[in-house]
Design an enzyme around this catalytic site. Structure first.
Site, PDB file in Angstrom:
ATOM      1  N   LYS A   1      42.787  42.096  39.666  1.00 13.54           N
ATOM      2  CA  LYS A   1      43.313  40.946  38.929  1.00 13.54           C
ATOM      3  C   LYS A   1      44.677  40.566  39.504  1.00 13.54           C
ATOM      4  CE  LYS A   1      42.788  39.436  34.159  1.00 13.54           C
ATOM      5  NZ  LYS A   1      42.072  38.209  34.447  1.00 13.54           N
TER       6      LYS A   1
ATOM      7  N   GLU B   1      31.019  34.621  40.422  1.00 13.88           N
ATOM      8  CA  GLU B   1      31.538  34.437  39.068  1.00 13.88           C
ATOM      9  C   GLU B   1      32.232  33.082  38.994  1.00 13.88           C
ATOM     10  OE1 GLU B   1      34.727  37.083  37.910  1.00 13.88           O
ATOM     11  OE2 GLU B   1      35.269  37.480  39.976  1.00 13.88           O
TER      12      GLU B   1
ATOM     13  N   ARG C   1      42.262  49.252  34.911  1.00  6.47           N
ATOM     14  CA  ARG C   1      42.060  48.177  35.901  1.00  6.47           C
ATOM     15  C   ARG C   1      43.398  47.739  36.479  1.00  6.47           C
ATOM     16  NH1 ARG C   1      38.530  43.220  33.912  1.00  6.47           N
ATOM     17  NH2 ARG C   1      40.480  42.683  32.864  1.00  6.47           N
TER      18      ARG C   1
HETATM   19  N1  PLP Z   1      36.460  37.367  36.073  1.00  5.24           N
HETATM   20  C1  PLP Z   1      37.685  36.859  36.248  1.00  5.24           C
HETATM   21  C2  PLP Z   1      38.000  36.229  37.553  1.00  5.24           C
HETATM   22  C3  PLP Z   1      38.630  36.940  35.214  1.00  5.24           C
HETATM   23  O1  PLP Z   1      39.849  36.429  35.372  1.00  5.24           O
HETATM   24  C4  PLP Z   1      38.270  37.545  34.001  1.00  5.24           C
HETATM   25  C5  PLP Z   1      39.246  37.653  32.914  1.00  5.24           C
HETATM   26  O2  PLP Z   1      39.870  38.650  32.715  1.00  5.24           O
HETATM   27  C6  PLP Z   1      36.976  38.060  33.866  1.00  5.24           C
HETATM   28  C7  PLP Z   1      36.105  37.948  34.920  1.00  5.24           C
HETATM   29  C8  PLP Z   1      36.560  38.727  32.604  1.00  5.24           C
HETATM   30  O3  PLP Z   1      37.087  40.018  32.523  1.00  5.24           O
HETATM   31  P1  PLP Z   1      37.343  40.706  31.116  1.00  5.24           P
HETATM   32  O4  PLP Z   1      36.045  40.715  30.413  1.00  5.24           O
HETATM   33  O5  PLP Z   1      37.803  42.074  31.472  1.00  5.24           O
HETATM   34  O6  PLP Z   1      38.368  39.897  30.438  1.00  5.24           O
HETATM   35  C1  COI Z   2      41.087  36.692  30.476  1.00  7.35           C
HETATM   36  O1  COI Z   2      39.943  36.433  30.123  1.00  7.35           O
HETATM   37  O2  COI Z   2      41.813  37.450  29.841  1.00  7.35           O
HETATM   38  C2  COI Z   2      41.638  36.150  31.703  1.00  7.35           C
HETATM   39  O3  COI Z   2      42.583  36.706  32.190  1.00  7.35           O
HETATM   40  C3  COI Z   2      41.050  34.951  32.287  1.00  7.35           C
HETATM   41  C4  COI Z   2      42.065  33.899  32.528  1.00  7.35           C
HETATM   42  C5  COI Z   2      41.436  32.864  33.362  1.00  7.35           C
HETATM   43  C6  COI Z   2      42.607  33.334  31.262  1.00  7.35           C
END
Ligand code: PLP
Ligand code: COI
Length: 341
Positions: free
Chosen positions: A184, A220, A82
């Protein structure tokens, strides 16, 4: 190895500098080897691409002590991939999966005393990030880049751990169609600070964002994807090209379908349907699975049937299964656990 003297179970989600972090530099078309440093500060040009035009992206993943004492990460290869997608979209050089995983392994081993013990409720949060460090003044990609990865021990992201939270339906948008919502990028979070602060000041833990084009469908929150449970026990999650492809959500879909025998649907979710769900959760690395108790919108409030006191039964089962896989008490799909030491 002796663990640091920290009250692990009292940790919140905050930054605590640990001993080592990994740093690598990109210049003249290639990355150097990179290595560990004790220096937690960054020195860059005042005209760095990150400072002038927000040329930066990051990742978030967790490291766990499993029941048998192994220190592991959960699907870090997907974080590496990612981050490459984020780098492409922001015209930054990609960090190879090899360097990403080497950084993780070296950095975590060097900081083993900071990895919270099994059963403490805390984990070691890993923050990889990449930014334009070289000078720009016209709008252009930077000539030099830095990749860093640090660690910090954390507890639950939302105060109260697994207590249901209150959400606000935001009057602001998170991501434009064909914009950067699916990567991200730091800029996605900078713009969420104002709506986030508005929500906090009005007593909400987070915002629910709708699609910017039609303001009809659920996207989200600022830092997590949604999962919904229907009254007949089906798992529904929003499909959108402008949300972050959460690794936790993708894993939960597999766990639900293949391990718990649930029906799962990834599709557009109109906001008008939200009132009909039995349970609502946020999922992400930081959020794990956090239950939602209510959603306030202009003109009303949706009270989720699972209530404000505790997490509903289906989300509880999903959370227990996913955290069991991470902590090594439940066997998950092959390749999900990356052993560090
Ligand atoms: N959506 C956003 C905007 C995020 O910042 C995160 C955190 O990483 C997620 C979703 C969840 O992603 P993940 O499950 O890969 O941590
Ligand atoms: C995560 O879940 O790792 C993120 O980057 C989300 C952040 C808002 C802390």
């Amino acid at each position: 190895m002796e663990k640091k003297n920290i009250e692990w179970s009292k940790l919140g989600f905050g930054y605590m500098p640990v001993d080592y972090r990994f740093v690598a530099h990109w210049k003249d078309g290639s990355w150097d080897e990179g290595g560990l440093t004790k220096d937690a500060t960054v020195t860059i040009s005042e005209s760095a691409g990150v400072l002038q035009y927000a040329q930066t992206c990051f990742e978030g993943l967790k490291v766990y002590t499993q029941k048998n004492g192994d220190i592991v990460a959960f699907r870090p290869d997907l974080n590496a991939k990612r981050m490459q997608d984020s780098a492409d979209r922001l015209l930054m050089p990609k960090v190879s999966e090899e360097m990403f995983l080497r950084a993780l392994d070296e950095m975590v081993k060097a900081n083993a005393a900071w990895v919270p013990p099994y059963g403490s409720g805390a984990t070691l949060y890993i923050r990889p990030f990449l930014f334009g460090s070289g000078p720009v003044i016209g709008v252009a990609p930077a000539p030099e880049y830095e990749f860093r990865m640090f660690a910090t021990p954390v507890g639950p992201y939302f105060k109260g751990g697994v207590k249901p939270i209150k959400l606000l339906l935001s009057a602001y948008d998170r991501a434009a169609p064909h914009g950067t919502g699916d990567i991200k990028a730091g800029l996605n979070y900078a713009m969420s600070l104002y709506p986030g602060d508005y929500a906090h000041k009005h007593g909400f833990s987070e915002n629910m964002y709708l699609d910017a084009a039609t303001r009809t469908y659920v996207e989200e929150t600022g830092g997590a994807n949604f999962i919904f449970i229907t009254k007949d026990g089906k798992l529904v999650t929003p499909k959108s090209s402008t949300i972050l492809p959460s690794i936790t959500r993708r894993s939960i879909l597999v766990v639900a379908a293949e391990m718990l025998g649930m029906e799962v649907e990834e599709r557009k979710v109109p906001f008008t349907e939200v009132k009909d769900f039995a349970e609502i959760g946020l999922c992400g690395t930081a959020a794990v699975i956090s239950p939602v108790g209510s959603i306030t919108y202009d003109g009303g409030e949706i009270l989720v049937p699972s209530g404000m006191d505790s997490m509903g039964p289906v989300l509880t089962k999903l959370r227990e299964t996913i955290t069991g896989i991470q902590e090594g008490t439940i066997e998950g799909p092959a390749g999900w656990i990356h052993k560090i030491c």
